[in-house]
Write an enzyme that holds these catalytic residues in place. Structure first.
Site, mmCIF file in Angstrom:
data_model
loop_
_atom_site.group_PDB
_atom_site.id
_atom_site.type_symbol
_atom_site.label_atom_id
_atom_site.label_comp_id
_atom_site.label_asym_id
_atom_site.label_seq_id
_atom_site.Cartn_x
_atom_site.Cartn_y
_atom_site.Cartn_z
ATOM 1 N N HIS A 83 0.853 -1.185 0.000
ATOM 2 C CA HIS A 83 0.000 0.000 0.000
ATOM 3 C C HIS A 83 0.892 1.240 0.000
ATOM 4 C CE1 HIS A 83 -3.821 -2.082 1.750
ATOM 5 N NE2 HIS A 83 -3.179 -2.861 0.878
ATOM 6 N N GLU A 85 1.055 3.825 1.920
ATOM 7 C CA GLU A 85 1.601 4.180 3.225
ATOM 8 C C GLU A 85 2.786 3.293 3.591
ATOM 9 O OE1 GLU A 85 -2.965 4.779 3.614
ATOM 10 O OE2 GLU A 85 -1.597 3.427 2.567
ATOM 11 N N CYS A 118 -6.074 1.935 5.857
ATOM 12 C CA CYS A 118 -6.762 0.684 6.167
ATOM 13 C C CYS A 118 -6.177 0.153 7.481
ATOM 14 C CB CYS A 118 -6.554 -0.321 5.039
ATOM 15 S SG CYS A 118 -4.851 -0.908 4.896
ATOM 16 N N CYS A 121 -2.353 -0.484 7.278
ATOM 17 C CA CYS A 121 -1.539 0.726 7.200
ATOM 18 C C CYS A 121 -1.600 1.547 8.481
ATOM 19 C CB CYS A 121 -1.957 1.561 5.996
ATOM 20 S SG CYS A 121 -1.559 0.738 4.445
#
Length: 193
Positions: A83, A85, A118, A121
């Site tokens: 992801h 992040e 999410c 993250c």
């Protein structure tokens, strides 16, 4: 299937990132300017079809100096961990030669992300040591497309606050959410339904 166990993990950001992001050390003074950078990264990632609609960046807290950026690479690299992040945090730690973003002599840092993190993250941000998280689009914006953001709740944010991590939500939300809709409109896949 591979004939040997893999012993190395190596992932890269797309080459175009160098043309879009300013060089490390560039001062980006305001939350809005930092958010615009992460939104631009997310949009370029969508338009160039190099990943999902999420961008992030790590900045030094004291002056807003850019340390590293990240974009979502889940589909292109075939790895659910990549992801935006996580990429930004990993690259920031690599750049600083540390496994934390807030332990002397490393000064405090912050994570700016084009969408509320999410569950994975948010956990990665907590463990990274960032002292502040700035979010653009809200989890509802991502979930409206079909992304499952996992077990993140107001209790999650209260937990962070109790540990001295400031969270700012909804910075340029509509601009950030527009990138999510662009991803949908261009036929982007939902890779965690």
């Amino acid at each position: 299937m591979a004939s040997e166990l893999p012993l190395r993990v190596a992932y890269r950001l797309p080459e175009w990132v160098r043309d879009v992001a300013p060089p490390p050390g560039t001062l980006v003074p305001s939350d809005e300017e930092r958010m615009r950078l992460t939104i631009r990264l997310a949009e370029e990632n969508v338009r160039r079809r190099t990943g999902g609609p999420f961008g992030a960046a790590v900045f030094r807290r004291s002056d807003g100096a850019l340390v590293a950026v990240g974009v979502n690479r889940v589909e292109t690299e075939r790895c659910s961990l990549l992801h935006g992040e996580v990429m930004a945090i990993a690259l920031a730690e690599r750049a600083l030669g540390a496994f934390t973003l807030d332990e002397p002599p490393i000064p405090p840092h912050e994570l700016v992300t084009s969408c509320e993190p999410c569950a994975m993250c948010l956990g990665a941000a907590f463990w990274s040591g960032v002292r502040r998280i700035v979010c653009g689009a809200q989890r509802e914006d991502a979930m409206a497309l079909g992304f499952d953001e996992g077990p993140v709740s107001e209790d999650s944010y209260a937990y962070l606050a109790a540990r001295g991590i400031e969270v700012v939500r909804g910075v340029l939300r509509e601009e950030a959410a527009a990138v999510l809709r662009l991803y949908r409109d261009l036929g982007g896949g939902i890779y965690n339904p």
